[in-house]
Design a protein around this motif. Structure first.
Motif, PDB file in Angstrom:
ATOM      1  N   LYS A   5      22.266  -3.809  13.079  1.00 50.48           N
ATOM      2  CA  LYS A   5      21.760  -4.008  11.707  1.00 50.48           C
ATOM      3  C   LYS A   5      20.483  -3.697  11.586  1.00 50.48           C
ATOM      4  O   LYS A   5      19.518  -4.139  12.177  1.00 50.48           O
ATOM      5  N   ARG A   6      20.358  -2.732  10.807  1.00 54.28           N
ATOM      6  CA  ARG A   6      18.888  -2.170  10.631  1.00 54.28           C
ATOM      7  C   ARG A   6      18.565  -2.379   9.200  1.00 54.28           C
ATOM      8  O   ARG A   6      19.421  -2.048   8.248  1.00 54.28           O
ATOM      9  N   SER A   7      17.494  -2.790   8.744  1.00 50.11           N
ATOM     10  CA  SER A   7      16.988  -3.056   7.300  1.00 50.11           C
ATOM     11  C   SER A   7      16.522  -1.681   6.882  1.00 50.11           C
ATOM     12  O   SER A   7      16.036  -0.778   7.837  1.00 50.11           O
ATOM     13  N   ILE A   8      16.740  -1.499   5.572  1.00 44.99           N
ATOM     14  CA  ILE A   8      16.276  -0.235   5.170  1.00 44.99           C
ATOM     15  C   ILE A   8      14.567  -0.313   4.765  1.00 44.99           C
ATOM     16  O   ILE A   8      14.217   0.849   4.526  1.00 44.99           O
ATOM     17  N   PHE A   9      14.095  -1.509   4.730  1.00 43.92           N
ATOM     18  CA  PHE A   9      12.655  -1.519   4.791  1.00 43.92           C
ATOM     19  C   PHE A   9      11.781  -1.651   5.985  1.00 43.92           C
ATOM     20  O   PHE A   9      12.437  -1.969   7.014  1.00 43.92           O
ATOM     21  N   ARG A  10      10.756  -1.221   5.893  1.00 40.35           N
ATOM     22  CA  ARG A  10       9.954  -0.997   7.167  1.00 40.35           C
ATOM     23  C   ARG A  10       9.614  -2.525   7.354  1.00 40.35           C
ATOM     24  O   ARG A  10       9.352  -3.320   6.256  1.00 40.35           O
ATOM     25  N   GLU A  11       9.335  -3.020   8.457  1.00 40.70           N
ATOM     26  CA  GLU A  11       8.816  -4.109   8.927  1.00 40.70           C
ATOM     27  C   GLU A  11       7.504  -4.496   8.578  1.00 40.70           C
ATOM     28  O   GLU A  11       7.324  -5.571   8.222  1.00 40.70           O
ATOM     29  N   ARG A  12       6.570  -3.468   8.480  1.00 42.05           N
ATOM     30  CA  ARG A  12       5.343  -3.833   8.138  1.00 42.05           C
ATOM     31  C   ARG A  12       5.317  -4.280   6.548  1.00 42.05           C
ATOM     32  O   ARG A  12       4.662  -5.302   5.873  1.00 42.05           O
ATOM     33  N   ALA A  13       6.147  -3.531   5.739  1.00 42.89           N
ATOM     34  CA  ALA A  13       6.216  -4.064   4.178  1.00 42.89           C
ATOM     35  C   ALA A  13       6.861  -5.186   3.915  1.00 42.89           C
ATOM     36  O   ALA A  13       6.351  -5.825   3.071  1.00 42.89           O
ATOM     37  N   ILE A  14       7.732  -5.729   4.698  1.00 44.69           N
ATOM     38  CA  ILE A  14       8.424  -6.989   4.687  1.00 44.69           C
ATOM     39  C   ILE A  14       7.245  -8.012   4.906  1.00 44.69           C
ATOM     40  O   ILE A  14       7.213  -9.121   4.108  1.00 44.69           O
ATOM     41  N   GLN A  15       6.642  -7.883   6.040  1.00 43.08           N
ATOM     42  CA  GLN A  15       5.227  -8.893   6.317  1.00 43.08           C
ATOM     43  C   GLN A  15       4.342  -8.947   5.069  1.00 43.08           C
ATOM     44  O   GLN A  15       4.158 -10.008   4.866  1.00 43.08           O
ATOM     45  N   HIS A  16       3.976  -7.816   4.611  1.00 46.46           N
ATOM     46  CA  HIS A  16       2.918  -7.837   3.524  1.00 46.46           C
ATOM     47  C   HIS A  16       3.624  -8.378   2.325  1.00 46.46           C
ATOM     48  O   HIS A  16       2.925  -9.246   1.653  1.00 46.46           O
ATOM     49  N   TYR A  17       4.824  -8.361   2.170  1.00 49.01           N
ATOM     50  CA  TYR A  17       5.604  -9.104   0.939  1.00 49.01           C
ATOM     51  C   TYR A  17       5.652 -10.540   1.065  1.00 49.01           C
ATOM     52  O   TYR A  17       5.226 -11.217   0.294  1.00 49.01           O
ATOM     53  N   ARG A  18       5.828 -10.911   2.496  1.00 50.40           N
ATOM     54  CA  ARG A  18       6.050 -12.407   2.676  1.00 50.40           C
ATOM     55  C   ARG A  18       4.443 -12.906   2.431  1.00 50.40           C
ATOM     56  O   ARG A  18       4.354 -14.131   2.142  1.00 50.40           O
ATOM     57  N   ARG A  19       3.435 -12.292   3.004  1.00 53.09           N
ATOM     58  CA  ARG A  19       2.170 -12.814   3.022  1.00 53.09           C
ATOM     59  C   ARG A  19       1.753 -12.971   1.212  1.00 53.09           C
ATOM     60  O   ARG A  19       1.041 -13.950   1.056  1.00 53.09           O
ATOM     61  N   GLY A  20       2.188 -12.156   0.491  1.00 45.71           N
ATOM     62  CA  GLY A  20       1.771 -12.272  -0.741  1.00 45.71           C
ATOM     63  C   GLY A  20       2.589 -13.491  -1.535  1.00 45.71           C
ATOM     64  O   GLY A  20       2.021 -13.973  -2.375  1.00 45.71           O
ATOM     65  N   HIS A  21       3.819 -13.885  -0.907  1.00 45.13           N
ATOM     66  CA  HIS A  21       4.229 -14.880  -1.585  1.00 45.13           C
ATOM     67  C   HIS A  21       3.648 -16.428  -0.950  1.00 45.13           C
ATOM     68  O   HIS A  21       3.754 -17.462  -1.503  1.00 45.13           O
TER      69      HIS A  21
END
Length: 186
Positions: A5-21
């Motif tokens: 299972k691999r995400s289509i989003f990069r790991e770094r982008a997901i972390q940046h998105y979570r920090r914003g929330h």
């Protein structure tokens, strides 16, 4: 084949998105200069309110009278007649401004105050008010005596009419707000 299972989003982008929330972001309703200006206006209103609360102005009651005396400077005195509603407000030692004819107001102090009201007839008899002076007292009055200093000659001013302003108390400047509101609304 084992599927990963691999995400289509990069790991770094997901972390940046979570920090914003995770951050609490408050909306900007006012710019800092406007906010500072409102604080200054509020402070000025508080200072003006405090000044209006603490500053008092004197209240004066009008009186009419005459100068009496035996012709010697030490004996010169003014007899003043004030409205009857001022009986409990006028006391010996209170300041009074006297105006003799065209001279400017002079400051004196009340020496004695009659404990009761005098009728017009009693005042005319007691103080020998005849002719035009009899018109000084047309209603029951509070009678006051003011000792005049040596700068006022009883012989020069004897029998002349004296206009007086007797200080009967003080009121706060806030007392004028209803009057100002009425004047502004009119």
């Amino acid at each position: 084949m084992a599927t990963m299972k691999r995400s289509i989003f990069r790991e770094r982008a997901i972390q940046h998105y979570r920090r914003g929330h995770d951050k609490d972001i408050l909306p900007r309703f006012l710019a800092p200069p406007v906010f500072l200006g409102l604080w200054i206006v509020l402070s000025l209103c508080l200072v003006i309110g405090w000044l209006a609360w603490t500053i008092h102005v004197p209240v004066f009651s009008p009186a009419l009278g005459t100068v009496v005396g035996s012709g010697q400077a030490e004996d010169a005195r003014a007899i003043l007649f004030a409205p009857p509603d001022q009986l409990h407000a006028i006391h010996p030692g209170e300041p009074v401004q006297l105006q003799f004819g065209s001279t400017g107001p002079l400051l004196f102090t009340i020496t004695t105050v009659a404990p009761t009201l005098l009728s017009p007839e009693e005042a005319r008899q007691r103080y020998h008010l005849e002719g035009a002076l009899s018109l000084l007292v047309t209603a029951p009055s509070v009678v006051m005596e003011v000792a005049l200093n040596t700068s006022i000659s009883a012989s020069n001013y004897a029998g002349s009419i004296v206009h007086a302003q007797v200080e009967v108390g003080e009121i706060s400047i806030l007392s004028f707000l209803p009057i100002l509101g009425h004047l502004i609304g009119a």
